[in-house]
Write an enzyme that holds these catalytic residues in place. Sequence first.
Site, mmCIF file in Angstrom:
data_model
loop_
_atom_site.group_PDB
_atom_site.id
_atom_site.type_symbol
_atom_site.label_atom_id
_atom_site.label_comp_id
_atom_site.label_asym_id
_atom_site.label_seq_id
_atom_site.Cartn_x
_atom_site.Cartn_y
_atom_site.Cartn_z
ATOM 1 N N ASP A 88 0.852 -1.179 0.000
ATOM 2 C CA ASP A 88 0.000 0.000 0.000
ATOM 3 C C ASP A 88 0.896 1.239 0.000
ATOM 4 O O ASP A 88 2.086 1.149 0.346
ATOM 5 C CB ASP A 88 -0.876 -0.034 1.265
ATOM 6 C CG ASP A 88 -1.701 1.207 1.441
ATOM 7 O OD1 ASP A 88 -2.344 1.639 0.476
ATOM 8 O OD2 ASP A 88 -1.698 1.752 2.567
ATOM 9 N N ASP A 90 -0.315 5.049 0.922
ATOM 10 C CA ASP A 90 -0.590 6.045 1.949
ATOM 11 C C ASP A 90 -0.488 5.463 3.352
ATOM 12 O O ASP A 90 -1.077 4.413 3.650
ATOM 13 C CB ASP A 90 -1.992 6.641 1.749
ATOM 14 C CG ASP A 90 -2.083 7.487 0.492
ATOM 15 O OD1 ASP A 90 -1.113 8.191 0.184
ATOM 16 O OD2 ASP A 90 -3.131 7.441 -0.177
ATOM 17 N N GLU A 97 -1.378 10.770 3.972
ATOM 18 C CA GLU A 97 -2.596 10.383 3.266
ATOM 19 C C GLU A 97 -2.736 11.427 2.162
ATOM 20 O O GLU A 97 -3.152 12.564 2.414
ATOM 21 C CB GLU A 97 -3.813 10.389 4.198
ATOM 22 C CG GLU A 97 -3.866 9.225 5.168
ATOM 23 C CD GLU A 97 -4.171 7.895 4.485
ATOM 24 O OE1 GLU A 97 -4.745 7.909 3.375
ATOM 25 O OE2 GLU A 97 -3.829 6.850 5.077
ATOM 26 N N ARG A 133 -15.299 11.627 -1.504
ATOM 27 C CA ARG A 133 -14.169 12.538 -1.285
ATOM 28 C C ARG A 133 -13.757 13.222 -2.587
ATOM 29 O O ARG A 133 -13.515 14.435 -2.617
ATOM 30 C CB ARG A 133 -12.986 11.772 -0.686
ATOM 31 C CG ARG A 133 -13.195 11.368 0.757
ATOM 32 C CD ARG A 133 -12.021 10.564 1.289
ATOM 33 N NE ARG A 133 -11.967 9.243 0.672
ATOM 34 C CZ ARG A 133 -10.936 8.405 0.775
ATOM 35 N NH1 ARG A 133 -9.858 8.767 1.447
ATOM 36 N NH2 ARG A 133 -10.983 7.225 0.201
ATOM 37 N N SER A 176 -2.265 0.970 -4.720
ATOM 38 C CA SER A 176 -2.876 1.954 -3.830
ATOM 39 C C SER A 176 -4.300 2.294 -4.235
ATOM 40 O O SER A 176 -4.639 2.307 -5.421
ATOM 41 C CB SER A 176 -2.021 3.233 -3.845
ATOM 42 O OG SER A 176 -2.663 4.294 -3.167
ATOM 43 N N LYS A 221 -6.841 -4.962 -5.094
ATOM 44 C CA LYS A 221 -5.546 -5.187 -4.449
ATOM 45 C C LYS A 221 -5.272 -6.686 -4.330
ATOM 46 O O LYS A 221 -4.173 -7.160 -4.624
ATOM 47 C CB LYS A 221 -5.511 -4.526 -3.071
ATOM 48 C CG LYS A 221 -5.449 -3.009 -3.125
ATOM 49 C CD LYS A 221 -5.137 -2.417 -1.754
ATOM 50 C CE LYS A 221 -4.913 -0.918 -1.848
ATOM 51 N NZ LYS A 221 -4.332 -0.349 -0.624
ATOM 52 N N ASN A 247 -8.996 -1.313 3.614
ATOM 53 C CA ASN A 247 -8.977 -1.707 2.207
ATOM 54 C C ASN A 247 -7.770 -2.580 1.856
ATOM 55 O O ASN A 247 -7.671 -3.085 0.743
ATOM 56 C CB ASN A 247 -9.017 -0.472 1.294
ATOM 57 C CG ASN A 247 -7.788 0.403 1.427
ATOM 58 O OD1 ASN A 247 -7.234 0.556 2.509
ATOM 59 N ND2 ASN A 247 -7.366 1.000 0.333
#
Length: 298
Positions: A88, A90, A97, A133, A176, A221, A247
Amino acid sequence: MSLSHTLTLVARRDATTLTDAVVRAARDMVRGAAPVILSPGEAVDIPCPATAPGMPTLDTIRAAFGPRHVDTLLTRSRGRRKGLLIADMDSTIVANETLDDLAAHAGIGERIAEITRRSMNGEIDFESALRERVGLLKGLPASLLETAWKDVRLNEGARELVATMRAHNARTALVSGGFTFFTGRVAALCGFSEHHANVLESRDGTLTGEVGTPILGPDAKRAHLHRLAEAGRLKPAATLAVGDGANDLAMLREAGLGIAFHGKPIVRAAVTNRVDHTTLRTLLFAQGYPAASFVDVD
């Protein structure tokens, strides 16, 4: 008694050191053999049997040494060095982030950070959270991406981890739920073989509030983990995955070695091996690499 496993102790270098007494106490807890020093005062391997009734669990061992700023990981001794690293970005490879940083520069940082927090803790669906977001970014200048990039900092040990595994013929991938704008640059800095993320859409220098499809989330992922393993003719046991948020859980659970890196509570509760105190160097120690074999990237 078969010493089928290895207990690895790693101390946070700026806070403590592994003393003989600490190592001896850990060895006694797991009925282990003589320790193998991976880095003096920082990391040791202790060959040991698998946990059995009447022996301390890994959680018990972790609770004993965590207050000393020492991480404890338990792995099978056979096949410790992995042929694939999938990471990953972040709060794992980088300290940031990146979407939250982008939002902060746009003046809506708190609104987006709260959605991120809930998503990473598994309180809301990742895809819905991402769309919500990104929607809040509509109409903002795409140049904010460059501004946010200036804030990005690699976590300690990120470049060592990737360079050392690549030097030992492992494939490395950055995967990611963030954006390709950032993963491409982070992958180049660290030397990842490849990177995968979401595409943040823009038009005429302005963010559209949309994200390209398909969205790269938990299932993607996990799919990348299996795809890369198959491409390298690797069994799942020969893979290493690292991440911090909800996630990441799917890939962490299915990797041969899944490690929660300073993970959110839901991740720490679900994943056996964790890095709570130390750096990404610990992922190398967990595979039995001595510090002397780390690739110097400075």
